[in-house]
Motif scaffolding. Structure first.
Motif, PDB file in Angstrom:
ATOM      1  N   GLN A  99      13.555  -7.476 -16.637  1.00  0.00           N
ATOM      2  CA  GLN A  99      13.558  -6.881 -15.299  1.00  0.00           C
ATOM      3  C   GLN A  99      12.190  -6.921 -14.633  1.00  0.00           C
ATOM      4  OE1 GLN A  99      15.948  -5.644 -13.421  1.00  0.00           O
ATOM      5  NE2 GLN A  99      17.682  -5.094 -14.715  1.00  0.00           N
ATOM      6  N   THR A 100      11.123  -6.975 -15.429  1.00  0.00           N
ATOM      7  CA  THR A 100       9.783  -6.987 -14.841  1.00  0.00           C
ATOM      8  C   THR A 100       9.457  -8.330 -14.198  1.00  0.00           C
ATOM      9  OG1 THR A 100       8.705  -7.702 -16.895  1.00  0.00           O
ATOM     10  CG2 THR A 100       9.024  -5.333 -16.587  1.00  0.00           C
ATOM     11  N   VAL A 101      10.211  -9.371 -14.568  1.00  0.00           N
ATOM     12  CA  VAL A 101       9.987 -10.705 -14.016  1.00  0.00           C
ATOM     13  C   VAL A 101      10.896 -10.954 -12.829  1.00  0.00           C
ATOM     14  CG1 VAL A 101      10.061 -13.185 -14.495  1.00  0.00           C
ATOM     15  CG2 VAL A 101       9.204 -11.599 -16.232  1.00  0.00           C
ATOM     16  N   ALA A 102      12.164 -10.669 -12.988  1.00  0.00           N
ATOM     17  CA  ALA A 102      13.143 -10.879 -11.921  1.00  0.00           C
ATOM     18  C   ALA A 102      14.331  -9.967 -12.167  1.00  0.00           C
ATOM     19  CB  ALA A 102      13.594 -12.332 -11.866  1.00  0.00           C
ATOM     20  N   ALA A 103      14.865  -9.436 -11.095  1.00  0.00           N
ATOM     21  CA  ALA A 103      16.018  -8.544 -11.194  1.00  0.00           C
ATOM     22  C   ALA A 103      17.223  -9.171 -10.516  1.00  0.00           C
ATOM     23  CB  ALA A 103      15.705  -7.199 -10.551  1.00  0.00           C
TER      24      ALA A 103
ATOM     25  N   LEU B 143       6.930 -12.814 -36.220  1.00  0.00           N
ATOM     26  CA  LEU B 143       6.757 -12.127 -34.939  1.00  0.00           C
ATOM     27  C   LEU B 143       8.056 -12.242 -34.152  1.00  0.00           C
ATOM     28  CD1 LEU B 143       4.777 -10.674 -32.969  1.00  0.00           C
ATOM     29  CD2 LEU B 143       4.283 -12.933 -32.010  1.00  0.00           C
ATOM     30  N   PRO B 144       8.719 -11.124 -33.889  1.00  0.00           N
ATOM     31  CA  PRO B 144      10.008 -11.206 -33.174  1.00  0.00           C
ATOM     32  C   PRO B 144       9.852 -11.856 -31.806  1.00  0.00           C
ATOM     33  CG  PRO B 144       9.664  -9.008 -34.108  1.00  0.00           C
ATOM     34  CD  PRO B 144       8.362  -9.744 -34.246  1.00  0.00           C
ATOM     35  N   LEU B 145      10.835 -12.707 -31.450  1.00  0.00           N
ATOM     36  CA  LEU B 145      10.831 -13.303 -30.118  1.00  0.00           C
ATOM     37  C   LEU B 145      10.990 -12.209 -29.074  1.00  0.00           C
ATOM     38  CD1 LEU B 145      13.129 -16.448 -30.528  1.00  0.00           C
ATOM     39  CD2 LEU B 145      10.634 -16.405 -30.361  1.00  0.00           C
ATOM     40  N   GLU B 146      10.152 -12.259 -28.055  1.00  0.00           N
ATOM     41  CA  GLU B 146      10.217 -11.255 -26.997  1.00  0.00           C
ATOM     42  C   GLU B 146      11.456 -11.444 -26.137  1.00  0.00           C
ATOM     43  OE1 GLU B 146       8.372  -8.611 -26.287  1.00  0.00           O
ATOM     44  OE2 GLU B 146       7.100  -8.907 -28.052  1.00  0.00           O
ATOM     45  N   ASP B 147      11.723 -10.426 -25.336  1.00  0.00           N
ATOM     46  CA  ASP B 147      12.906 -10.384 -24.474  1.00  0.00           C
ATOM     47  C   ASP B 147      13.046 -11.639 -23.624  1.00  0.00           C
ATOM     48  OD1 ASP B 147      15.114  -9.313 -23.078  1.00  0.00           O
ATOM     49  OD2 ASP B 147      13.811  -8.475 -21.550  1.00  0.00           O
ATOM     50  N   LYS B 148      11.928 -12.197 -23.148  1.00  0.00           N
ATOM     51  CA  LYS B 148      11.994 -13.321 -22.210  1.00  0.00           C
ATOM     52  C   LYS B 148      12.578 -14.585 -22.811  1.00  0.00           C
ATOM     53  CE  LYS B 148       7.196 -14.800 -23.038  1.00  0.00           C
ATOM     54  NZ  LYS B 148       5.881 -15.044 -22.404  1.00  0.00           N
TER      55      LYS B 148
ATOM     56  N   ASP C  74      15.330  -6.740 -29.825  1.00  0.00           N
ATOM     57  CA  ASP C  74      16.530  -6.370 -29.082  1.00  0.00           C
ATOM     58  C   ASP C  74      16.290  -4.992 -28.478  1.00  0.00           C
ATOM     59  OD1 ASP C  74      18.978  -5.535 -28.170  1.00  0.00           O
ATOM     60  OD2 ASP C  74      20.112  -6.218 -29.919  1.00  0.00           O
ATOM     61  N   GLU C  75      15.969  -4.969 -27.179  1.00  0.00           N
ATOM     62  CA  GLU C  75      15.613  -3.698 -26.544  1.00  0.00           C
ATOM     63  C   GLU C  75      16.796  -2.753 -26.400  1.00  0.00           C
ATOM     64  OE1 GLU C  75      16.268  -6.593 -23.070  1.00  0.00           O
ATOM     65  OE2 GLU C  75      15.538  -6.615 -25.138  1.00  0.00           O
ATOM     66  N   SER C  76      18.022  -3.233 -26.698  1.00  0.00           N
ATOM     67  CA  SER C  76      19.178  -2.334 -26.656  1.00  0.00           C
ATOM     68  C   SER C  76      19.293  -1.489 -27.921  1.00  0.00           C
ATOM     69  CB  SER C  76      20.466  -3.143 -26.466  1.00  0.00           C
ATOM     70  OG  SER C  76      20.792  -3.886 -27.629  1.00  0.00           O
ATOM     71  N   LEU C  77      18.512  -1.834 -28.951  1.00  0.00           N
ATOM     72  CA  LEU C  77      18.519  -1.064 -30.194  1.00  0.00           C
ATOM     73  C   LEU C  77      17.641   0.171 -30.068  1.00  0.00           C
ATOM     74  CD1 LEU C  77      18.058  -3.936 -32.827  1.00  0.00           C
ATOM     75  CD2 LEU C  77      20.198  -2.827 -32.152  1.00  0.00           C
TER      76      LEU C  77
END
Length: 540
Positions: free
Chosen positions: A223-227, A418-423, A322-325
């Protein structure tokens, strides 16, 4: 005169002298070569005399991650205009780039972040950026409004924004103008829709809305990049655009938005690309399983799906954030600090027992919302170039915390330690958001097209067909596979020239249905085989 095309139904014509008997001769008389007589082309009730195309990159002819002369000449609107010219259509102008390298210069310079760079080409193993530099200047004098008003990057509301073509707005932070529209805006305060209507079109194609969801998708749902555009904004924009076209008594055709999850940008990179036979990965598996072995009891106590194990015999999934966790960083830190075996565990990395709290904090901060990817996750195409590489920013941060450089590097391998980031990943909840928004937007688009009496193309169903077995057109079957499928260019988002030809045919079929023209019945659809699926590195 009738437009007559002959179809030979016999593979070989046998001369009379080759007949062995009267029966052979009679067979030829009974089965002559048939001819198909097509009716004359008619425009029906459509007036193609002044055709203007309105939209985004799909209208502009964007291909292989760039806009360049060859791609514009093979844009879908240009293909349509060539057919419209046979049915009363006039000239069709496009804001052609200055070369076939693609991309833009800003005051003689390329963007430092690599955006607006040269086009991609196939180097034998995959997409690669074409060497060289574009000669097309974004700040060049305006070309003036064009018949092709496709502006790469434009969302629905951008068609109404009166600063979108102002060169001064390219210098704001962030920029509020679009360099492609700057090249053709009639004035700094012009709008895309206003410039299109000023040409007094008799017929328009309107394909807009893809970028209202695409930016969110290609950023991995960041969301910080595009919504995703709010529904109220989207609906208000579409109704204003179509309402203005109706007020101008314009005829037209519209299309809806494909599910982004059907395009190769999101379906090419597998969730499990880690190969145990890879010499850079395979030998590290025992150590990695030892590291995650210290964390897995904690993961299993919270959710067994979070456990991380790499296979020594089969391909393994990447590790993702996984930001939903629920964030269990605190749980990890507390459990490791309470473990009597943890100081001995870190000793294998050459760290003293006193470093145990530091390492516990680092592990907690890193793995609080992690799991291995599964078949429901979609990795964006650019992730293929970073999986397995060392993230130097992570290395520097870990060294600042007191870890030796070698150890910091071991814990900074993208998608592994290193976990892959959300992007880099579209998780299922983000995919659901995109589908809900797309479905809602498509209802708005179809309702607007129906209200205006416009033809309507279900591009979403077409793209799903490409993704699910392929689309047959004559001698060709196009699929959504990157490189080999023929429909999508090397950026995984935009069609090839052949893909655009397929779309042009679908547009003409729907125009036939609504306006009574007969492009299909008169044999005037495009032969998609006449259009390339890949551009060579060297173009004139």
């Amino acid at each position: 005169m009738k437009n007559i095309k002959y179809i030979l139904l016999t593979a070989v014509l046998v001369g009379f002298t080759a007949c062995n008997d009267e029966e052979d001769f009679e067979d030829q008389l009974d089965n002559p070569t048939e001819e198909v007589v097509y009716p004359d082309l008619t425009s029906g009730t459509a007036d193609f005399s002044n055709y203007v195309a309105i939209g985004n990159s799909l209208t502009a002819g964007f291909t292989d991650n760039a806009l360049f002369i060859a791609s514009q000449e093979n844009s879908m609107p240009n293909m349509l205009a060539q057919k419209f010219a046979l049915a009363g259509g006039g000239t069709f102008t496009q804001p052609l780039m200055d070369d076939n390298i693609g991309g833009l210069l800003f005051g003689g310079n390329q963007n430092e972040d690599g955006s607006f760079g040269p086009r991609l080409y196939f180097d034998g193993s995959g997409p690669a950026s074409l060497p060289g530099m574009s000669s097309t200047e974004a700040f060049a004098p305006s070309l003036g409004s064009q018949n092709n008003m496709g502006v790469p990057g434009a969302a629905s509301f951008h068609l109404l924004y009166d600063g979108y073509g102002n060169p001064a707005n390219l210098l704001t932070d962030p920029p509020t103008a679009n360099p492609y529209y700057v090249r053709m805006a009639s004035a700094p305060n012009a709008t895309i829709l206003g410039d299109a209507l000023a040409q007094q079109p008799t017929f328009v194609s309107l394909w807009i809305g893809n970028n209202d969801v695409l930016g969110y998708a290609t950023s991995g749902g960041d969301q910080t990049v595009a919504a995703i555009t709010p529904q109220a904004t989207f609906e208000g924009s579409i109704n204003a655009i179509v309402g203005a076209l109706q007020a101008a008594n314009v005829q037209g055709v519209m299309a809806n938005i494909p599910y982004v999850t059907t395009i190769p940008h999101f379906t090419t990179v597998p969730y499990n690309p880690l190969d145990p036979t890879n010499p850079d990965f395979g030998p590290q598996i025992p150590l990695l399983n030892s590291i995650f072995g210290a964390l897995n009891p904690i993961f299993n106590a919270v959710d067994p799906n979070r456990a991380i194990v790499f296979s020594e015999t089969e391909a393994s999934a990447v590790v993702i954030k996984d930001e939903s966790l629920d964030n269990i960083s605190g749980t990890i830190i507390a459990a490791l600090n309470a473990s009597p075996t943890f100081p001995g565990f870190i000793a294998q990395f050459g760290l003293p027992a006193e470093a145990a709290p530091l390492v516990a904090n680092l592990l907690g901060a890193t793995y609080g919302q992690t799991r291995q990817a599964n078949a429901n996750d979609l990795l964006v195409l650019p992730s293929s170039s970073i999986i397995g590489t060392v993230n130097m920013e992570s290395v520097a941060a870990l060294m600042d915390q007191g870890l030796p450089q070698a150890l910091a590097g071991q814990f900074s391998v993208e998608g592994v330690s290193l976990p892959l980031e959300d992007k880099w990943v579209l998780i299922p909840t983000e995919q659901d958001e995109l589908q809900i928004a797309t479905d809602s937007f498509n209802e708005t688009l179809e309702a607007a097209a129906t209200s205006a009496g416009f033809a309507f193309v279900d591009a979403n169903s077409l793209m799903q067909q490409l993704d699910n077995g392929g689309y047959s057109d004559g001698n060709f079957i196009l699929t959504s596979s990157l490189v080999t499928g023929g429909a999508f260019s090397l950026d995984g988002v935009h069609p090839t020239a052949r893909g655009y030809a397929l779309l042009a045919n679908e547009f003409m079929k729907e125009i036939d249905e609504t306006y009574g023209s007969n492009f299909e019945a008169s044999g005037n659809l495009l032969d998609i085989g006449n259009y390339p699926t890949n551009y060579p590195p060297q173009l004139p």
